[in-house]
Design an enzyme around this catalytic site. Structure first.
Site, PDB file in Angstrom:
ATOM      1  N   HIS A   1      16.218  67.938 -38.993  1.00  0.00           N
ATOM      2  CA  HIS A   1      15.741  68.109 -37.619  1.00  0.00           C
ATOM      3  C   HIS A   1      16.571  69.173 -36.887  1.00  0.00           C
ATOM      4  CE1 HIS A   1      14.064  66.557 -33.733  1.00  0.00           C
ATOM      5  NE2 HIS A   1      15.186  67.099 -33.285  1.00  0.00           N
ATOM      6  N   GLU A   2      17.881  68.963 -36.881  1.00  0.00           N
ATOM      7  CA  GLU A   2      18.741  69.909 -36.162  1.00  0.00           C
ATOM      8  C   GLU A   2      18.674  71.295 -36.801  1.00  0.00           C
ATOM      9  OE1 GLU A   2      19.589  69.203 -33.331  1.00  0.00           O
ATOM     10  OE2 GLU A   2      19.248  67.042 -33.514  1.00  0.00           O
TER      11      GLU A   2
HETATM   12 ZN   LIG Z   1      15.546  67.922 -31.388  1.00  0.00          ZN
END
Ligand SMILES: [Zn+2]
Length: 674
Positions: free
Chosen positions: A466-467
């Site tokens: 995600h990051e």
């Molecule tokens: Zn995010």
């Protein structure tokens, strides 16, 4: 005071961490504010007619060094803070917000911006230039450029107060997270906890010269404790400590801060002519207004609720059968969910963790980025960093330098909880030179111990992806203006790249690239992959309901006249009415530690996680039909979305890539809500 030159006032490319001392920040920021003011003065005192170049572009490229220094400062204040840095933050935050107001309330400057805005057809602007002009103009009007002097003064006072309150709110949450420890010397009480978790707790106790085991409210300790500890009383103790953060009768209580923040935001919106803070915020989002957000959330709620109630009942029946529990409490949820999951899928996090050694996952996300976007990553050891745990990489696109990437993955007491992407330098093009960005990912994954590497839970794997999806948005940025670059897009669009990348964690073709057992080297078995995919739907109704509940809580705090709020607990109770599954817990409150909306920038924006899920599910659906590594599709995503930042409206970018408007069908199916 040191006599050394202040390194923050020199020209640098990479942040010169080794030479920066705490005491450099304030004088540097003061000097750079002054310098930027002079740059602005040069714009307003220009005798020539206002043009796009001498006004809008000049304004865009003013204060570049100030931006660099403040981003270094605030990144450190999040990832490597100290009492001293927090004190400095308290001093410089009002200074910066006052300076921000100095610009947006600068009448002469606004007159020039307005003149360009009103004559835009004269300047033959590109799409990106027109977007910059519109955003600059709005940044004035949304900050009171059209107000009279008295109201402008009021606005400045409100902004000053708000910036202090938000900082204080976050500091209280961090302090309260650090303040609690569960210290256990009797191993008998810790049944159910896996060895790796016990070892971490033992090492923590040892580091404090105490016998036994210490558990904390930081995620890597708290989450597994709630999931595995079979001692219900201890789970209750941990959950109540977690849920009562900043809601206790002590100096870290945030109740007043919540009420003050909410009422100042409302006053501010009113002053500017909006009905509520939500109206003010949403005007510039893809969603546009509160009604759209509420109907978006309620539409999902309607679909998720029956599924959630059914799944919650399953959990309750299971707990009743297993341990004769009559009433499932919130400290039981994670524990029985894990047990039911294990029974239904005979697969738990601990079984998967050996396949997700941190280094392998990092190399996996790099390989996937190479297959999708031709990116290569080279670890470098000559870049300065702010902590020895940080790793640095140079990113190349077919041999061309694209970005510097910092990876800071392990928890420390000076790091705030959670995971985030940030940057030390934005991307922009000036005088024909494409200045490449410095991007950072900061997470809180368990550290390797003496005899075990850092092994991630599957949830941590998706967090890393995600990051990294956010990081790609920054790395691939290719715009002229820094304020439109990378992740500088509307909040309900910014989670598309990050949430999209998570999808690759569930695909065999992708997992085979990196999910090797850290001891045997065996590739993750197909049955595990199939189970991971099935698991994606497990209790997803309950999870969706939880996310919707946060979205509604956020909207309810900000789409209201706060004079109507009597008790903070009552307000929260009312918001959770339609979404709650567990019985009330007295002395616990979500709002007092809801840093997303009261410290961070998510006010009237929490819904955007689900909003972006609709986008990412719709996008990945497209990838699945064409192939998850389809080069044409990933090229189109890079060209139309990742590289474009905020230069074009999100709905237009999306349509260019997808060929149609987004539909929530993909999400409903993926989450098993149909
Ligand atoms: Zn995010």
């Amino acid at each position: 005071m040191t006599q050394d030159k202040n390194p923050l006032l020199e020209q640098f490319d990479e942040a010169p961490f080794s030479r920066i001392k705490d005491e450099h920040f304030k004088p540097a920021i003061e000097a750079l504010v002054k310098e930027t003011k002079a740059e602005i003065d040069a714009i307003t005192s220009n005798k020539d007619e206002p043009t796009f170049k001498n006004t809008i572009e000049a304004l865009e490229f003013s204060g570049m060094q100030l931006d660099r220094v403040t981003s270094i400062f605030f990144n450190l204040n999040s990832a490597e803070t100290s009492e001293n840095l927090q004190k400095i933050a308290q001093e410089i935050s009002p200074l910066l917000s006052e300076f921000g107001n100095d610009i947006t309330l600068n009448k002469a400057l606004f007159e020039r911006v307005k003149a360009v805005y009103n004559n835009k057809s004269k300047f033959n602007l590109s799409e990106e230039q027109e977007m910059l002009l519109n955003k600059k103009y709005k940044s004035f009007t949304r900050n009171g450029a059209n107000l009279n002097a008295e109201d402008q003064k009021k606005l400045r006072e409100i902004d000053n107060e708000l910036s202090k309150l938000k900082l204080k709110f976050g500091e209280n949450v961090l302090a309260e997270t650090n303040n609690f420890q569960l210290h256990i010397t009797d191993l008998e009480k810790l049944k159910g906890l896996p060895e790796s978790i016990l070892n971490d707790a033992k090492e923590l106790a040892k580091s404090q010269k105490k016998p036994g085991y210490i558990f904390t409210l930081h995620y890597p300790s708290y989450v597994p404790f709630m999931k595995y500890a079979s001692n219900r009383e201890l789970r209750k103790e941990m959950a109540l400590a977690y849920g009562s953060r900043c809601y206790k009768n002590n100096e870290y209580n945030n109740e007043e801060n919540v009420l003050k923040i909410v009422s100042l935001r409302y006053k501010r919106a009113k002053l500017l002519g909006y009905k509520t803070h939500s109206d003010y915020v949403l005007e510039e989002r893809m969603a546009k207004d509160p009604d759209t957000v509420y109907s978006f959330l309620n539409d999902l709620l309607e679909k998720a609720k029956p599924v959630a109630i059914k799944q919650f009942k399953e959990l309750e029946d299971f707990a009743k059968k297993l341990d004769d529990i009559d009433q499932l409490q919130k400290w039981d949820g994670a524990y029985y969910t894990e047990k039911l999951k294990k029974q239904s899928f005979s697969l738990d996090d601990e079984e998967l963790k050996p396949y997700f050694k941190l280094e392998n996952v990092i190399s996996g996300v790099f390989k996937i980025s190479e297959k999708l976007f031709n990116l290569t990553f080279e670890e470098v050891f000559n870049i300065e960093k702010y902590h020895e745990d940080v790793k640095t990489f140079k990113v190349y696109d077919e041999g061309k330098f694209k970005a510097l990437f910092y990876a800071d993955f392990h928890p420390r007491s000076g790091k705030r909880p959670g995971a985030w992407m940030t940057s030390f330098k934005s991307q922009y093009i000036k005088d024909g030179i494409n200045h490449r960005p410095h991007i950072s990912n900061v997470c809180n994954f368990s550290k390797p111990s003496k005899d075990k590497p850092s092994l991630l839970t599957f949830n941590e794997v998706t967090t890393l992806f995600h990051e990294f999806g956010h990081a790609l948005h920054g790395i691939l940025a290719d715009t002229i203006y820094p304020s439109l670059s990378g992740t500088s897009v509307s909040w309900d669009f910014v989670e598309l790249p990050s949430q999209l990348l998570e999808n690759w964690c569930y695909e065999k073709e992708a997992l085979e690239l990196f999910a090797f057992h850290y001891k045997t080297g065996e590739i993750i078995p197909t049955r595990f992959i199939n189970k991971i995919k099935e698991l994606n739907k497990f209790q997803e109704g309950v999870q969706t309901l939880r996310q919707i509940s946060f979205g509604i809580l956020d909207m309810d705090w900000h789409n209201i006249n706060p004079n109507k709020i009597k008790l903070i607990s009552e307000q929260e109770f009312n918001s959770f009415k339609t979404t709650k599954l567990y019985p009330e817990t007295t002395d616990n409150l979500m709002s007092t530690s809801f840093a997303h909306i009261f410290q961070g920038g998510y006010s009237s924006g929490y819904y955007s996680y689900k909003w972006a899920e609709v986008l990412d599910a719709d996008t990945f659906d497209y990838f699945q039909t064409k192939g998850i590594f389809n080069p044409d599709l990933s090229f189109s995503f890079k060209e139309n979305i990742l590289s474009k930042g905020g230069t074009v409206s999100p709905e237009i970018l999306y349509e260019k890539f997808r060929g149609k408007n987004p539909s929530n069908k993909g999400l409903i199916e993926r989450a098993g809500l149909n």
